[in-house]
Design a protein around this motif. Structure first.
Motif, short mmCIF file in Angstrom:
data_model
loop_
_atom_site.label_atom_id
_atom_site.label_comp_id
_atom_site.label_asym_id
_atom_site.label_seq_id
_atom_site.Cartn_x
_atom_site.Cartn_y
_atom_site.Cartn_z
N ASN A 159 0.82 -1.21 0.00
CA ASN A 159 0.00 0.00 0.00
C ASN A 159 0.85 1.25 0.00
O ASN A 159 1.86 1.32 0.69
CB ASN A 159 -0.89 0.04 1.25
CG ASN A 159 -1.99 -1.00 1.22
OD1 ASN A 159 -2.37 -1.50 0.16
ND2 ASN A 159 -2.52 -1.35 2.38
N GLN A 163 -2.76 4.18 -3.21
CA GLN A 163 -2.67 3.13 -4.22
C GLN A 163 -2.44 1.81 -3.51
O GLN A 163 -1.81 1.79 -2.45
CB GLN A 163 -1.51 3.38 -5.19
CG GLN A 163 -1.81 4.39 -6.28
CD GLN A 163 -0.57 4.76 -7.07
OE1 GLN A 163 0.26 5.54 -6.63
NE2 GLN A 163 -0.45 4.20 -8.26
N SER A 164 -2.91 0.72 -4.11
CA SER A 164 -2.74 -0.59 -3.48
C SER A 164 -2.43 -1.62 -4.55
O SER A 164 -2.99 -1.57 -5.65
CB SER A 164 -4.04 -0.94 -2.75
OG SER A 164 -3.87 -2.14 -2.04
N ASP A 176 0.48 2.60 -12.28
CA ASP A 176 -0.39 1.96 -11.28
C ASP A 176 -0.47 0.45 -11.47
O ASP A 176 -1.54 -0.15 -11.39
CB ASP A 176 -1.80 2.58 -11.36
CG ASP A 176 -2.73 2.10 -10.25
OD1 ASP A 176 -3.91 1.85 -10.54
OD2 ASP A 176 -2.25 1.94 -9.12
N GLU A 212 -9.28 4.85 -5.72
CA GLU A 212 -8.24 4.18 -6.49
C GLU A 212 -8.59 4.09 -7.97
O GLU A 212 -7.73 4.20 -8.83
CB GLU A 212 -7.98 2.77 -5.92
CG GLU A 212 -7.30 2.82 -4.56
CD GLU A 212 -7.06 1.44 -3.95
OE1 GLU A 212 -6.93 0.48 -4.73
OE2 GLU A 212 -7.01 1.33 -2.72
#
Lengths: 361, 68
Positions: free
Chosen positions: A230, A241-242, A279, B20
């Motif tokens: 994370n 973000q993960s 990402d 996200e």
């Protein structure tokens, strides 16, 4: 479900269940949307982009110093900004400060607990932080007087409800970031011991953390037993973000020197590279012959090399761009538990369950 | 009622996912090119990569002088 006694309660329960079902379906559709968005931009692999880059030659890296003195497994180590001092901590409760050039021990502290899993050098070089099974992170100012009892000046800073797995000073001696077996990370003020921010989101023990290089702003990355890495905003406490592609616990996370990516090492025997702007995961560093977990990773100064310390006692050196292994280093007689490149990139240090630390160059 | 605390938890999950899902992303080709450029730009100043000469690296053994 118990049947309600009153008709109004029946309606309420139905409404709650509808809302819950609605939220669940929204969460599923958001997860698919996330995967779709990430996939759309996956137009090429990192190693394909790097095909035209010159390959790396043979590396000659050897153990240049061996630091002996711990009575049990070395669990963690950190470099001082002066590029020569090192702090290390061990299962036997001892924290030692070494001069890596001369291999002399400069300070030693005995903690009141065993398994000191985390230690860190303060940016000023004037203090060290450590903790482990005591669930705390304590700061010890380093005295110039070798005879002074360091334990007397100890300051308890962080309090978790489970073991301390990692700690790091931020840009100054004033704040410490911690991660814990209690599933959280936290930011503390050293002077007052006050909790400044807490970070919730991991579903299991958090095992590691790394602060973004100062130019990139106030974020840090954490890795846990929930297989997730994370990225957090330090001011708001928000997870921004993960990433969940590892197949087992993430033992180590480290930012790429530009701050635009980070690497992770896991019990699934792989290291991976995640790009923050794309990402997504952009590289996996693995081989069929490597079946033991990675305990610790770090980059060389330019980010071209990724060093991984493994539970099979070796260090594997990877070409970050091409995804290939460039070297395998032997020397330790038990698991490598911790690995850090020195601040000026001239060497890297490893700590092992064989009770020693080694400096490689 | 446990139903309402489940909802609170699910709402958090949904809000987090919305956050996200909404971030701006770049193509992997662009991101990869940038990572590569950084590596190449800084390669000269990476001692472990270039293999610093013995005389400059404090950890490598110095040549020993001997009296004849």
């Amino acid at each position: 479900m118990r049947s309600p006694l009153i008709p109004e309660m029946a309606t309420q329960e139905v409404q709650l269940n509808e809302t819950l079902a609605h939220l669940k379906s929204e969460s599923e559709s958001l997860k698919s949307k996330l995967e779709e968005e990430r996939a759309k931009l996956h137009d090429v692999e990192l190693h394909q982009v790097a095909e035209k880059v010159e390959g790396l030659g043979q590396f000659v890296m050897k153990t240049r110093r061996t630091l002996k003195g711990h009575g049990n497994k070395v669990l963690c180590m950190d470099w001082c900004k002066d590029k020569r001092r090192i702090v290390s901590s061990s299962q036997d409760g001892k924290v030692i400060v070494w001069d890596a050039f001369t291999t002399n021990k400069e300070h030693a502290v005995t903690m009141p607990c065993t398994w000191v899993m985390a230690c860190a050098y303060a940016p000023s070089g004037c203090a060290v932080a450590c903790g482990g099974l005591d669930n705390k992170c304590s700061v010890y100012p380093l005295s110039l007087d070798k005879n002074e009892n360091l334990a007397a000046k100890k300051k308890s800073v962080a309090m978790h409800t489970n073991y301390l797995s990692a700690c790091s000073f931020t840009n100054s001696d004033m704040q410490i970031l911690t991660s814990s077996g209690d599933g959280t990370c936290a930011l503390w003020d050293v002077e007052s011991g006050q909790l400044l921010q807490s970070f919730h989101g991991h579903a299991a023990d958090v095992l590691c953390l790394d602060l973004a290089p100062s130019e990139t702003g106030n974020t840090f990355v954490s890795g846990g037993c929930d297989k997730k890495a994370n990225v957090w905003d330090m001011r708001s406490g928000q997870c921004i973000q993960s990433f969940e592609t590892h197949e087992s616990d993430i033992n180590s996370v480290r930012y790429y020197p530009s701050g635009d990516a980070f690497a992770s090492g896991s019990d699934d025997a792989t290291c991976r590279l995640y790009d923050l702007r794309a990402d997504r995961e952009v590289a996996i560093y693995s081989k069929e012959s490597i079946i033991f977990g990675v305990s610790s990773v770090d980059f060389s100064l330019s980010g071209r090399l990724l060093f991984g310390g493994y539970n099979d006692y070796t260090i594997n050196v990877w070409d970050v761009l091409k995804g290939t292994r460039v070297s395998i280093l032997f020397g330790h007689e038990n698991r490598v538990s911790t690995l850090r490149v020195s601040p000026d990139g001239t060497a890297f240090s490893t700590g092992s369950w064989d009770h020693t630390l080694r400096i490689w160059a | 009622m446990s139903g309402s605390s489940n909802i609170v938890a699910m709402k958090k999950v949904v809000l987090q996912l919305r956050l996200e899902a909404g971030i701006n992303r770049v193509k992997v080709s662009q991101a990869a090119a940038d990572l590569q450029q950084f590596c190449l730009q800084h390669a000269q100043h990476d001692p472990l990569l270039t293999g610093m000469s013995t005389s400059n690296n404090p950890f490598r053994p110095q040549k020993v002088c001997s009296f004849l």
